[in-house]
Design an enzyme around this catalytic site. Structure first.
Site, PDB file in Angstrom:
ATOM      1  N   GLU A   6      -5.436  -5.434  10.244  1.00  0.00           N
ATOM      2  CA  GLU A   6      -4.425  -4.410  10.504  1.00  0.00           C
ATOM      3  C   GLU A   6      -4.766  -3.688  11.810  1.00  0.00           C
ATOM      4  O   GLU A   6      -5.577  -2.748  11.806  1.00  0.00           O
ATOM      5  CB  GLU A   6      -4.408  -3.389   9.367  1.00  0.00           C
TER       6      GLU A   6
ATOM      7  N   SER B 267       3.238  -2.448  10.341  1.00  0.00           N
ATOM      8  CA  SER B 267       4.687  -2.454  10.582  1.00  0.00           C
ATOM      9  C   SER B 267       5.335  -3.798  10.255  1.00  0.00           C
ATOM     10  O   SER B 267       6.277  -4.208  10.929  1.00  0.00           O
ATOM     11  CB  SER B 267       4.995  -2.025  12.023  1.00  0.00           C
TER      12      SER B 267
ATOM     13  N   GLU C 117      -6.959   4.283   7.689  1.00  0.00           N
ATOM     14  CA  GLU C 117      -6.770   5.729   7.469  1.00  0.00           C
ATOM     15  C   GLU C 117      -8.001   6.333   6.803  1.00  0.00           C
ATOM     16  O   GLU C 117      -8.349   7.489   7.055  1.00  0.00           O
ATOM     17  CB  GLU C 117      -5.495   5.971   6.638  1.00  0.00           C
TER      18      GLU C 117
ATOM     19  N   GLY D 151       2.171   1.991  10.798  1.00  0.00           N
ATOM     20  CA  GLY D 151       3.086   3.117  10.689  1.00  0.00           C
ATOM     21  C   GLY D 151       3.720   3.526  12.008  1.00  0.00           C
ATOM     22  O   GLY D 151       4.329   4.586  12.116  1.00  0.00           O
TER      23      GLY D 151
ATOM     24  N   LYS E 154       0.039   4.234  -0.284  1.00  0.00           N
ATOM     25  CA  LYS E 154      -0.646   5.415   0.294  1.00  0.00           C
ATOM     26  C   LYS E 154      -0.428   6.631  -0.616  1.00  0.00           C
ATOM     27  O   LYS E 154      -0.379   6.470  -1.831  1.00  0.00           O
ATOM     28  CB  LYS E 154      -0.159   5.665   1.725  1.00  0.00           C
TER      29      LYS E 154
ATOM     30  N   ASN F 137       0.871  -1.178   0.000  1.00  0.00           N
ATOM     31  CA  ASN F 137       0.000   0.000   0.000  1.00  0.00           C
ATOM     32  C   ASN F 137       0.907   1.227   0.000  1.00  0.00           C
ATOM     33  O   ASN F 137       1.494   1.556   1.023  1.00  0.00           O
ATOM     34  CB  ASN F 137      -0.890  -0.026   1.258  1.00  0.00           C
TER      35      ASN F 137
ATOM     36  N   HIS G 105      -9.438   0.883   4.424  1.00  0.00           N
ATOM     37  CA  HIS G 105      -8.205   1.040   5.211  1.00  0.00           C
ATOM     38  C   HIS G 105      -8.491   1.911   6.439  1.00  0.00           C
ATOM     39  O   HIS G 105      -9.310   2.836   6.371  1.00  0.00           O
ATOM     40  CB  HIS G 105      -7.113   1.683   4.335  1.00  0.00           C
TER      41      HIS G 105
HETATM   42  C1  PEP Z   1      -0.791  -0.063   5.958  1.00  0.00           C
HETATM   43  O1  PEP Z   1      -0.902   1.127   5.829  1.00  0.00           O
HETATM   44  O2  PEP Z   1      -1.611  -0.832   5.453  1.00  0.00           O
HETATM   45  C2  PEP Z   1       0.351  -0.551   6.739  1.00  0.00           C
HETATM   46  C3  PEP Z   1       0.350  -1.794   7.134  1.00  0.00           C
HETATM   47  O3  PEP Z   1       1.342   0.352   7.001  1.00  0.00           O
HETATM   48  P1  PEP Z   1       2.762   0.040   7.722  1.00  0.00           P
HETATM   49  O4  PEP Z   1       3.299  -1.226   7.120  1.00  0.00           O
HETATM   50  O5  PEP Z   1       3.610   1.221   7.403  1.00  0.00           O
HETATM   51  O6  PEP Z   1       2.488  -0.094   9.179  1.00  0.00           O
END
Ligand code: PEP
Length: 258
Positions: free
Chosen positions: A173, A220, A103, A179, A12, A10, A101
């Protein structure tokens, strides 16, 4: 039937078209055809921003790499400023789309109901949906994780059939891990994945749905922690944010699939 692993990036709101093409070129150079040819090679997907899609699709042409979008609107067309339709995504040539997602839920008012509408639109347009679910830290700390996950899964998948589920991939997630550098332990992630699989079993009469639906972990995931997470019995891949922006890191995660 063994579930095929999926590693999805992703991006973003990162990477212009030129930067996206450079990243794909870097991945191709570092992979040299080897990453996607082993027996258990995962399905690898990258999800760039809308304006980067065409260039990345062209650069990925002739490779096993698949390209997805990061959102889709449920209406076919009209006065929905800033949104994108299924027909527009079909025209550009994506095969996958991320929906719901955290976000989008956190900053743009996405709800379980709008996630469900977007999922139905994506299915109508033949796209594979990567549907995100996950609890916040406050929800985890107040022992709400399973209740939140159940509400999100039931909401996202409302009215879907076993046939529809062939084009659904879930991504667990935990919001507190996205993040932040804080990753769920292998055991914490596996516990929720097993719960989601059990939920699918209770929601669909055909056991094929729970057996075949892929559930990715996201939050992460990095080269250093991917192998442990991906070795869990109910973790079928990863949705990767930050580490998907560096070819070497993303490919190291791809290669962590055993
Ligand atoms: C995401 O945004 O789906 C995600 C998992 O981000 P990160 O790997 O940076 O935590």
């Amino acid at each position: 039937m063994a579930r095929k692993y999926m590693i999805a990036g992703n991006w973003k709101m990162n990477n212009t078209a030129a930067e996206g093409v450079a990243l794909i070129k870097d991945m191709k150079a570092q992979c040299d055809g080897k990453c996607c040819c082993c027996e258990n090679a995962p399905e690898v997907v990258v999800c760039p921003p809308f304006t980067t899609l065409s260039a990345v699709i062209a650069e990925a042409n002739g490779t096993p790499l698949k390209v997805g979008a990061q959102n889709i609107h449920w209406e076919e067309k009209g006065a929905y400023t800033g949104e994108i339709s299924g027909a527009m995504l079909n025209e550009v040539g994506v095969t996958h789309v991320i929906i719901g997602h955290s976000e989008r839920r956190q900053y743009f008012g996405e709800t379980d109901e709008t996630v469900n509408k977007r999922v139905k639109a994506a299915l109508k347009h033949g796209l594979v949906c990567i549907v995100c679910i996950g609890e916040t830290l406050a929800e985890r700390e107040s022992d709400q994780t399973k209740a939140v996950i159940e509400r999100q899964v039931r909401g996202a998948l409302a009215d879907l059939t076993a046939e529809d589920m062939k084009n659904i991939v879930l991504a667990y997630e935990p919001v507190w891990a996205i993040g932040t550098g804080k990753v769920a332990t292998d055991e914490q992630a596996q516990e929720v994945h097993a719960f989601v699989r059990g939920l699918l079993k209770s929601m669909f009469s055909c056991p094929c749905v729970a057996e075949n639906t892929r559930i990715l972990y996201g939050g992460s995931m990095k080269p250093g922690n991917a192998a442990g997470l991906l070795a869990q019995p109910d973790i079928d891949g990863g949705l990767i944010g930050g580490a998907a922006l560096k070819a070497a890191d993303f490919l190291a995660i791809v290669k962590s699939v055993k």
